[in-house]
Each structure stands twice: as C-alpha cells, then as structure tokens.
Design an enzyme around this catalytic site. Structure first.
Site, PDB file in Angstrom:
ATOM      1  N   SER A 134      -2.461  -0.878  -1.643  1.00  0.00           N
ATOM      2  CA  SER A 134      -1.131  -0.911  -2.261  1.00  0.00           C
ATOM      3  C   SER A 134      -1.244  -0.592  -3.755  1.00  0.00           C
ATOM      4  O   SER A 134      -1.613   0.514  -4.111  1.00  0.00           O
ATOM      5  CB  SER A 134      -0.467  -2.265  -1.987  1.00  0.00           C
ATOM      6  OG  SER A 134       0.917  -2.219  -2.234  1.00  0.00           O
ATOM      7  N   HIS A 170       2.372   2.067   2.202  1.00  0.00           N
ATOM      8  CA  HIS A 170       3.274   1.392   3.156  1.00  0.00           C
ATOM      9  C   HIS A 170       4.352   2.361   3.654  1.00  0.00           C
ATOM     10  O   HIS A 170       5.530   2.027   3.745  1.00  0.00           O
ATOM     11  CB  HIS A 170       3.921   0.164   2.508  1.00  0.00           C
ATOM     12  CG  HIS A 170       2.933  -0.764   1.869  1.00  0.00           C
ATOM     13  ND1 HIS A 170       1.859  -1.289   2.552  1.00  0.00           N
ATOM     14  CD2 HIS A 170       2.853  -1.256   0.604  1.00  0.00           C
ATOM     15  CE1 HIS A 170       1.162  -2.077   1.729  1.00  0.00           C
ATOM     16  NE2 HIS A 170       1.739  -2.057   0.547  1.00  0.00           N
TER      17      HIS A 170
END
Length: 241
Positions: A134, A170
């Site tokens: 991330s 994501h």
C-alpha cells in the site's frame, strides 16, 4: 547478501490470518526474501511503520510474524527520534526492507526530514530488496492515489521516484481507485501507472518491470497508459507463488 541488482517488490498484500498471532507473513513477504538471494539461516528484514506513526503494537505484530517465519526482524522507528544510531549502515546490512501501509504523504515527509529519500536510493543500488504494501508500495514510485488527505482519494506526485511510474494499489477492493488512476493518467498528472489487485506484487530489476506475482487466485496486475489523451488499461496475469 544483497541481490545481484537493484530490486523492488511493490505489493497490495503480504499478510494472512493466523490462529495464534495478529497475522502471519504470506507469500509476497517470503518472495521478497527469495529475491534477495540471501544464504543466511535467518534472513534479516527491517520493517518501517512510518506511514502509521510507528505504532509499537504494529511493530510487535511484525516481530511475531517474523519469528514464526524464521526471520530476524528489526523495527526502524523514526518517532520520537530514530531508534538506531547508524540508520544507513543498518539498512545496508539487511536482506529486505519492508514498508507498511498508512499515509504515504506523511511517510514521504518524515523520510525526507531524516534524509531517508537519499539513503534508500543508495540502499536500493546496493542490492537490498525494497518492498512493501500500500503506502509502502506507492512510496517507491513517482506517485499514485492515496487517502492520506481525507476520505476522498487524491493524487500524490512526490514519491521517491526510484521507479518512474505511477502506482495504483488495492485496485480491485477499493472501487474509487481504478477511475481515479484512469483520470490522472489521461490528464497527465500521473505517468504510465502500474496497479495491483489485493494479494499481487510487481517485481522490478532496476526500473524494469520483470514479473507480476500473486499469493491469491484470480487476481491480476495492470498497466494504465495514456493513448491519444485517454487512459488505456492492459491486464497482466501474475505468476502464482
């Protein structure tokens, strides 16, 4: 032992549920170790949780996961001050640096205050594998999409730039990510952008993308390019780890 060339593994994954621990390392973390080529009986990993404010509980969870995996892990904290005297010397002696998620905007600001932007460039060139999830993925690129500034996703364009692309994380689990990546690439706010579904990682040697890998079935990676003022998406089928 360093990898034989500058190596980055940028991911949207790395952890799996555990019955005893908060989580255990999944295949992507293990692949980062494999990429290092280390021959140590206990590979050395340094974890940075800067993007979440160096939460000690997160560091303890990483230490537990490393113990189960057979790795020696050190948590490099920058709050309230660096907990290691020679940060660069320590990082150069590692097999893998793993950067956790959170606020990539805050991470970049804090790293620059401590000169880690230049340190990581030297560590990368020395062959220590740079990896993360991330925010810990976006940081290595020119920029990407982030919720660092609030619930509405925005662009960040001041990444470390070791990789001269944008990064979308994501990509399958947060529905606002894909359309924003497409708009930013079409507008030229982000360069060609490399994206990962949850559980997928991208392997780079130098600045060249060499492979997409996945710890989950049915997941993919993507390259989004600007063509005639529009964003065009190419799906990459990852190798299952």
């Amino acid at each position: 032992m360093p990898a034989d060339q500058p190596t980055i593994l940028a991911t949207s994954g790395g952890y799996r549920p555990s019955q005893r621990l908060q989580f255990e390392f999944d295949a992507l973390v293990h692949h980062a170790v494999d990429l290092s080529g280390t021959r140590r009986s206990r590979p050395r990993i340094t974890h940075l949780g800067t993007a979440s404010g160096d939460q000690r509980s997160a560091g303890e969870a990483m230490t537990d996961a490393a113990r189960v995996a057979g790795y020696d892990l050190v948590n490099l904290h920058l709050f309230p001050m660096p907990n290691l005297e020679d940060v660069e010397g320590h990082l150069l002696d590692q097999d893998v640096v793993w950067v956790n998620g959170g606020s990539v905007a805050n991470l970049l600001a804090v790293w620059r205050v401590h000169g880690l932007d230049e340190v990581f460039r030297r560590v990368w060139r020395a062959g220590v594998v740079l990896a993360g999830v991330s925010a810990g993925s976006i940081c290595w690129y020119a920029g990407g999409t982030t919720d660092s500034f609030g619930p509405a996703l925005q662009e960040v364009t001041n990444g470390l730039g070791l990789l001269p692309y944008g990064n979308g994380v994501h990509y399958d689990s947060e529905q606002r990510r894909r359309p924003l990546v497409h708009r930013l690439v079409a507008d030229g706010a982000l360069p060609t952008t490399h994206c990962t579904d949850d559980g997928v990682g991208l392997v780079y040697h130098g600045t060249s993308l060499v492979e997409a890998v996945s710890e989950r079935e049915g997941k993919a990676a993507y390259i989004v390019r600007q063509v005639d003022g529009e964003a065009v998406e190419e799906r990459l089928e990852p190798r299952r780890l």
